[in-house]
Design an enzyme around this catalytic site. Structure first.
Site, short mmCIF file in Angstrom:
data_model
loop_
_atom_site.label_atom_id
_atom_site.label_comp_id
_atom_site.label_asym_id
_atom_site.label_seq_id
_atom_site.Cartn_x
_atom_site.Cartn_y
_atom_site.Cartn_z
N THR A 101 5.21 -26.16 6.60
CA THR A 101 5.51 -25.22 7.68
C THR A 101 4.22 -24.82 8.39
O THR A 101 3.12 -24.95 7.82
CB THR A 101 6.15 -23.93 7.14
N GLU B 104 6.76 -31.43 6.84
CA GLU B 104 5.41 -31.83 6.42
C GLU B 104 4.48 -30.61 6.32
O GLU B 104 3.29 -30.68 6.64
CB GLU B 104 4.87 -32.96 7.30
N ILE C 146 15.17 -35.63 2.06
CA ILE C 146 14.25 -36.77 2.11
C ILE C 146 14.59 -37.66 3.31
O ILE C 146 15.67 -38.25 3.39
CB ILE C 146 14.30 -37.58 0.79
N ARG D 281 16.27 -30.45 42.32
CA ARG D 281 17.11 -29.25 42.37
C ARG D 281 16.71 -28.36 43.54
O ARG D 281 15.52 -28.04 43.69
CB ARG D 281 16.95 -28.49 41.04
N GLN E 268 14.57 -23.83 30.38
CA GLN E 268 14.56 -22.73 31.35
C GLN E 268 14.54 -23.26 32.78
O GLN E 268 15.25 -22.77 33.66
CB GLN E 268 13.34 -21.83 31.08
N ARG F 83 0.10 -35.64 8.77
CA ARG F 83 0.31 -34.52 9.71
C ARG F 83 -0.12 -34.85 11.14
O ARG F 83 0.56 -34.40 12.08
CB ARG F 83 -0.37 -33.26 9.16
N PRO G 63 15.03 -28.51 -4.14
CA PRO G 63 15.76 -27.31 -3.69
C PRO G 63 14.94 -26.03 -3.87
O PRO G 63 14.99 -25.15 -3.02
CB PRO G 63 17.01 -27.31 -4.58
N GLY H 24 9.56 -26.01 -1.77
CA GLY H 24 9.30 -26.49 -0.42
C GLY H 24 7.84 -26.30 -0.10
O GLY H 24 7.01 -27.15 -0.40
N SER H 25 7.50 -25.10 0.43
CA SER H 25 6.09 -24.79 0.70
C SER H 25 5.28 -24.80 -0.59
O SER H 25 4.13 -25.23 -0.61
CB SER H 25 5.99 -23.41 1.35
N1 COS Z 1 -6.98 -32.57 -0.42
C1 COS Z 1 -7.52 -32.70 -1.67
N2 COS Z 1 -7.28 -31.80 -2.65
C2 COS Z 1 -6.47 -30.77 -2.38
C3 COS Z 1 -5.90 -30.57 -1.12
C4 COS Z 1 -6.18 -31.52 -0.12
N3 COS Z 1 -5.68 -31.43 1.09
N4 COS Z 1 -5.15 -29.45 -1.13
C5 COS Z 1 -5.25 -28.94 -2.37
N5 COS Z 1 -6.05 -29.74 -3.12
C6 COS Z 1 -6.41 -29.54 -4.53
C7 COS Z 1 -7.15 -28.23 -4.70
O1 COS Z 1 -8.55 -28.37 -4.51
C8 COS Z 1 -6.83 -27.90 -6.16
O2 COS Z 1 -7.65 -28.68 -7.02
P1 COS Z 1 -8.17 -28.07 -8.40
O3 COS Z 1 -6.92 -27.80 -9.21
O4 COS Z 1 -9.03 -29.15 -8.94
O5 COS Z 1 -8.90 -26.81 -8.03
C9 COS Z 1 -5.42 -28.42 -6.32
O6 COS Z 1 -5.24 -29.41 -5.31
C10 COS Z 1 -4.38 -27.32 -6.20
O7 COS Z 1 -4.59 -26.71 -4.92
P2 COS Z 1 -4.15 -25.24 -4.56
O8 COS Z 1 -4.53 -24.31 -5.68
O9 COS Z 1 -4.61 -24.92 -3.18
O10 COS Z 1 -2.55 -25.43 -4.61
P3 COS Z 1 -1.39 -24.45 -4.19
O11 COS Z 1 -0.34 -24.58 -5.23
O12 COS Z 1 -1.93 -23.11 -3.84
O13 COS Z 1 -0.77 -25.15 -2.88
C11 COS Z 1 -0.60 -25.78 -0.57
C12 COS Z 1 -1.50 -25.53 -1.80
C13 COS Z 1 0.18 -24.55 -0.17
C14 COS Z 1 -1.54 -26.20 0.53
C15 COS Z 1 0.38 -26.96 -0.90
O14 COS Z 1 1.32 -26.54 -1.86
C16 COS Z 1 1.10 -27.48 0.32
O15 COS Z 1 0.55 -28.26 1.09
N6 COS Z 1 2.37 -27.06 0.54
C17 COS Z 1 3.18 -27.58 1.60
C18 COS Z 1 3.91 -28.77 1.11
C19 COS Z 1 4.49 -29.56 2.22
O16 COS Z 1 3.83 -29.92 3.18
N7 COS Z 1 5.77 -29.87 2.09
C20 COS Z 1 6.42 -30.62 3.07
C21 COS Z 1 7.34 -31.56 2.43
S1 COS Z 1 6.71 -33.11 2.23
S2 COS Z 1 7.28 -34.01 3.87
#
Ligand code: COS
Length: 387
Positions: free
Chosen positions: A365, A363, A156, A267, A336, A242, A127, A130-131
């Site tokens: 935004t 997956e 989920i 049409r 449209q 993705r 809850p 998300g992002s």
């Molecule tokens: N592949 C491998 N490693 C990754 C990675 C990837 N695609 N993305 C991030 N990492 C690693 C980073 O290198 C970092 O490693 P270190 O701690 O060793 O430096 C660690 O993971 C944390 O990464 P980061 O600091 O970028 O994390 P953030 O908290 O800033 O978040 C995003 C990154 C925003 C990209 C992530 O939270 C995300 O993808 N959010 C969306 C989630 C999503 O898709 N939800 C949908 C629901 S699931 S269906």
């Protein structure tokens, strides 16, 4: 466009197209209206070996990889994205095991997923997370030979229908994202129950439900990789899944374009077919061009994955952004072209427009995708400067 698809993939495309025409099209409106899970269609897909596509042969799969899965998801999405989501969410749920599971976990869980006798689901979102996937709060505490999970997962896909759940939980909350771990939780595990069922705008044939963990015991053997690897497992899973969302978006957009083309040829207004008007022709031309560009990008990243690329988060995010924005634009234009009829539920394009919307959200935004793309660009540019 000729994408030089292999014989195997062409056969999968034909099979999915046939199943969609015979088993999905006749019930898609009912599934949408009644918010009904398509169990009978899942059985047809399982009997047709379509759950085996992406699973390696060693575990009962066909080992055909990402492009084959994308083509299947696209073909099903042309007719009903809700059914396609139910199907594709299995790959999302299985991905943590496929990518990071032990030999023992793969042999235990993948054959059942390959045969379709078990469905899978992936549980990251909460809850309040998300992002910001690193902001999850579900806890997992080691106690003897099991972990005890407490928390709630939200929205989920396949929740309540799947038998196998890959769940991300914190084993070390002080370490944030680096304190997350991934677990396999089976339906029926003590302390695991299902909460609210969602009533969604689109993809209504897919089940979306809350997962509730109350002192839920999960054997240590169900920890994927190691403690602290959960965020990485989740990110790698999403990088791989993705392109599947992109393929779904391509399918929705193609389905809407096909409907718009057929309608515009029938049409008549001002004494002529409406496809004789340049205003409509230019819309159709733009729609078709965008769909083809989205497909080309999606297939390219899928091929990149199949060829063994190590990092592809930028390309996967690009395909997801481009294809889902395309699906939203193309379905809106299809409505449209149908005019007032397009706004009515008797015609399929309004459902397609509702279905398209989620591809810009789930997956990750499209704002998050753009962030992923920008971070990769900046990283690549900095590493070029150092050389
Ligand atoms: N592949 C491998 N490693 C990754 C990675 C990837 N695609 N993305 C991030 N990492 C690693 C980073 O290198 C970092 O490693 P270190 O701690 O060793 O430096 C660690 O993971 C944390 O990464 P980061 O600091 O970028 O994390 P953030 O908290 O800033 O978040 C995003 C990154 C925003 C990209 C992530 O939270 C995300 O993808 N959010 C969306 C989630 C999503 O898709 N939800 C949908 C629901 S699931 S269906």
């Amino acid at each position: 466009m000729d994408y030089r698809l292999s014989e195997d993939i062409l056969a999968i495309r034909e099979l999915c197209s046939d199943i969609a025409a015979r088993h999905i099209r006749p019930i898609r409106e009912e599934l949408d209206r009644e918010n009904r899970f398509p169990a009978e269609v899942m059985k047809v897909l399982a009997d047709s070996d379509l759950f085996r596509i992406y699973i390696p042969e060693a575990y009962g799969g066909l080992g055909l990889g990402s492009l084959a899965l994308c083509v299947a998801a696209e073909e099903l999405s042309k007719v009903c994205a809700g059914v396609a989501t139910t199907y594709a969410a299995n790959a999302l749920g299985a991905m943590p095991i496929l990518l990071s599971g032990s030999e023992e976990q793969k042999s235990r869980f993948l054959p059942g997923l390959a045969s379709g006798s078990n469905l899978a689901a992936f549980a990251l979102t909460e809850p309040d997370a998300g992002s910001d996937a690193g902001g999850i709060r579900t806890r997992a505490i080691l106690d003897g030979d099991s972990y005890v999970l407490n928390g709630t997962k939200q929205w989920i896909t396949n929740g309540g229908e799947a038998k196998v759940y890959t769940v991300i939980a914190l084993t070390d909350p002080d370490r944030g994202a680096r304190g997350a771990s991934a677990f396999i939780v089976e339906d029926g595990a003590p302390g695991f129950s299902y909460g609210k069922k969602e009533d969604k705008m689109g993809i209504r044939a897919s089940a979306t439900r809350e997962l509730v963990f109350e002192d839920c015991r999960v054997p240590v053997a169900n920890l994927i990789a190691r403690e602290g690897m959960g965020f990485m497992v989740a990110m790698r899973t999403l990088d791989n899944s993705r392109p599947g969302v992109a393929a779904q978006a391509v399918g929705i957009a193609q389905g809407a374009l096909d409907e718009a083309l057929a309608y515009a040829s029938q049409r008549r207004q001002f004494g002529q077919r409406i496809d004789s008007f340049q205003a409509i022709q230019f819309m159709l031309a733009d729609m078709a061009t965008q769909v083809e560009a989205a497909r080309a990008l999606t297939y390219s990243v899928a091929r990149m994955i199949d060829s063994g690329a190590k990092r592809f988060e930028k390309e996967a995010a690009m395909a997801k952004v481009f294809a889902s924005d395309t699906a939203m634009r193309v379905t809106t234009d299809a409505v449209q072209i149908f005019g007032g009829y397009g706004y009515m539920k008797e015609y399929p394009v309004e459902k397609m427009m509702r279905d398209a919307k989620i591809t810009q959200i789930y997956e990750g935004t499209n704002q998050i995708q753009r962030g992923v793309i920008a971070s990769a660009l900046i990283r690549e540019s900095a590493s070029k400067d150092r050389k």
